[in-house]
Write an enzyme that holds these catalytic residues in place. Structure first.
Site, PDB file in Angstrom:
ATOM      1  N   HIS A 169       0.810  -1.226   0.000  1.00 14.86           N
ATOM      2  CA  HIS A 169       0.000   0.000   0.000  1.00 14.86           C
ATOM      3  C   HIS A 169       0.841   1.274   0.000  1.00 14.86           C
ATOM      4  CE1 HIS A 169      -3.433   2.443   0.285  1.00 14.86           C
ATOM      5  NE2 HIS A 169      -4.060   1.912   1.326  1.00 14.86           N
ATOM      6  N   ASP A 385     -10.593  -3.597 -17.987  1.00 14.92           N
ATOM      7  CA  ASP A 385     -10.914  -4.549 -19.054  1.00 14.92           C
ATOM      8  C   ASP A 385      -9.619  -5.131 -19.619  1.00 14.92           C
ATOM      9  OD1 ASP A 385     -11.835  -5.947 -21.235  1.00 14.92           O
ATOM     10  OD2 ASP A 385     -12.928  -4.277 -22.132  1.00 14.92           O
TER      11      ASP A 385
END
Length: 459
Positions: A169, A385
């Site tokens: 992170h 995508d």
């Protein structure tokens, strides 16, 4: 053999994994040390976060192996995002930096003998089978000298697949990770470079010299723990996932006063949950309750943070109310507090926050008597995508804790779109919470019809 309880039935399946491999940049990249920003290297970000994207079968891609497509694209995208292929180091004063060594990110190809349809409405956090869908390679989860990314692509019998990724992170926030995943998807579909080129420039979010605190911050308030705080982390915790569709949101909006009618759906839902949760906890009227408002500051920092920046750039200002006011005043009280707190995040606030972080030694923020909900609806996970279209689910993989929840976009098996929020509370407190939320969902005080409080199936 792994078992999943969807709430309606039990699923048994097996995941077969190939040996993990390190994928480095497809071309030589600079060997250098890159310091992180003073937002990046806070104590609270020194850990790994898992994300899952679920993709359905696409007939036009039936000859393609998603693991092969993504593996090849990964090597190419790392040429642009080469710091991800490096390793984290700690310098003087605990300052973090990336050694751009080109060692690579971990990649796992896997297969599961089940279909996505078997998940039913269980495609939302928490994913109890996470250890199967994102295998924790031994030695990979350290903060220093470990891969910054771990990716597993698991193909399903139906032709769909699950893309799971684990991020250190300190390198990126949700929007930064989505930027990387979007670039990976573009290259997987044939692009030669990302449509948005990555920008490092972490020095833009260094503390000022000398650092100076110019705004009011409650992020690091020193609070004293009492016996009453033990209820926030009892030995009898339970989780429930709640679905808020258009009907539920419309009902909650009846509590919004006219001067706040332009507030967001997020504000309405979260204010309602904060209020019901506080009532359920049965706090003393004068006791303080705090809502941490996670605010993406990218829009506030446009003047000096360029497009393509993929580091952490969020703040977490705190809305504070007494339990008595929150429980007894109209919902507009909670909504007003949330809006005012989020609006306090200006460019100067961010500068002041960064300076305070450094002055305090980059500590954990105060979570005592606090609760926060991370809104990932605009992060963009659900738009990534790889050539198989948009995911059926995209977002956090982990369940929630007693002080944190995720606000996640969701579409159930009926095709209804809405939001799911997973709540974690002591089981007795949970019963009271459900009761209070049901009260709020009473459609009309003159109508005895109660709108059904929808919970969704869990893995």
């Amino acid at each position: 053999m792994t078992e999943i309880n969807t709430g309606s039935f039990l699923i048994k399946f097996t995941v077969r994994r190939r040996e993990p491999e390190l994928i480095g940049p497809a071309k030589p990249t600079p060997r250098e040390l890159k310091p992180l920003s003073d937002i990046d290297d806070q104590e609270g970000l020194r850990g790994h976060i898992p994300v899952i994207n679920v993709y359905r079968n696409d007939s036009k891609m039936k000859t393609k192996n998603p693991a092969t497509v993504i593996r090849e694209a990964l090597a190419k995208v790392l040429v642009f995002y080469y710091p991800f292929a490096g390793r984290l180091k700690e310098g003087p004063g605990r300052k973090l930096m990336v050694d751009c060594s080109g060692e690579g990110v971990l990649f796992i190809e896997a297969e599961a003998d089940m279909t996505l349809m078997q998940f039913g409405d269980a495609l939302h956090p928490p994913f109890p089978c996470l250890e199967e869908l994102l295998f924790d390679v031994p030695g990979s989860s350290g903060i220093f000298d470990s891969p910054l990314l771990l990716i597993q692509v698991t193909r399903m019998l139906c032709g769909g697949f699950i893309f799971a990724i684990r991020l250190n992170h300190t390198i990126s926030d949700a929007q930064g990770l989505v930027q990387f995943m979007t670039a990976l998807g573009e290259i997987a579909q044939g692009a030669t470079m990302p449509s948005t080129l990555p920008v490092w420039r972490r020095e833009l979010l260094f503390a000022r010299d000398p650092p100076r605190v110019t705004c009011t911050h409650h992020e690091y308030d020193q609070l004293t723990e009492t016996d009453k705080d033990k209820i926030f982390a009892s030995n009898n915790m339970t989780q429930k996932t709640f679905f808020f569709g258009s009907s539920e949101v419309s009902t909650l909006q009846r509590f919004v006063p006219p001067h706040l009618k332009n507030c967001s759906t997020f504000d309405v839902i979260i204010a309602s949950i904060w209020r019901c949760r506080t009532i359920a906890l049965q706090l003393d009227p004068e006791e303080e309750t705090r809502m941490i408002c996670l605010v993406s500051a990218r829009s506030k920092l446009k003047s000096f943070v360029p497009t393509g920046y993929y580091g952490n750039s969020f703040a977490y200002p705190v809305a504070i109310s007494t339990a008595g006011d929150l429980c007894n005043k109209p919902l507009g009280h909670a909504i007003g507090l949330l809006r005012k707190t989020k609006e306090s995040v200006t460019e100067e606030y961010m500068r002041s926050f960064i300076d305070l972080t450094v002055i305090k030694g980059r500590p954990l923020c105060t979570i005592l008597r606090s609760y926060y909900v991370s809104d990932v609806t605009r992060a963009g996970f659900d738009a990534v995508d790889f050539g198989w279209g948009k995911p059926a689910y995209g977002g956090p993989a982990e369940g929630d804790t007693s002080f944190r929840s995720f606000y996640v976009p969701f579409k159930n098996h009926k095709g209804d779109s809405g939001i799911v929020i997973n709540i974690c509370l002591d089981s007795v407190v949970m019963e009271r919470f459900v009761k209070e939320l049901k009260k709020m969902l009473l459609e009309d005080k003159n109508d005895h019809h109660v709108l059904k409080l929808q919970t969704v199936s869990r893995l």
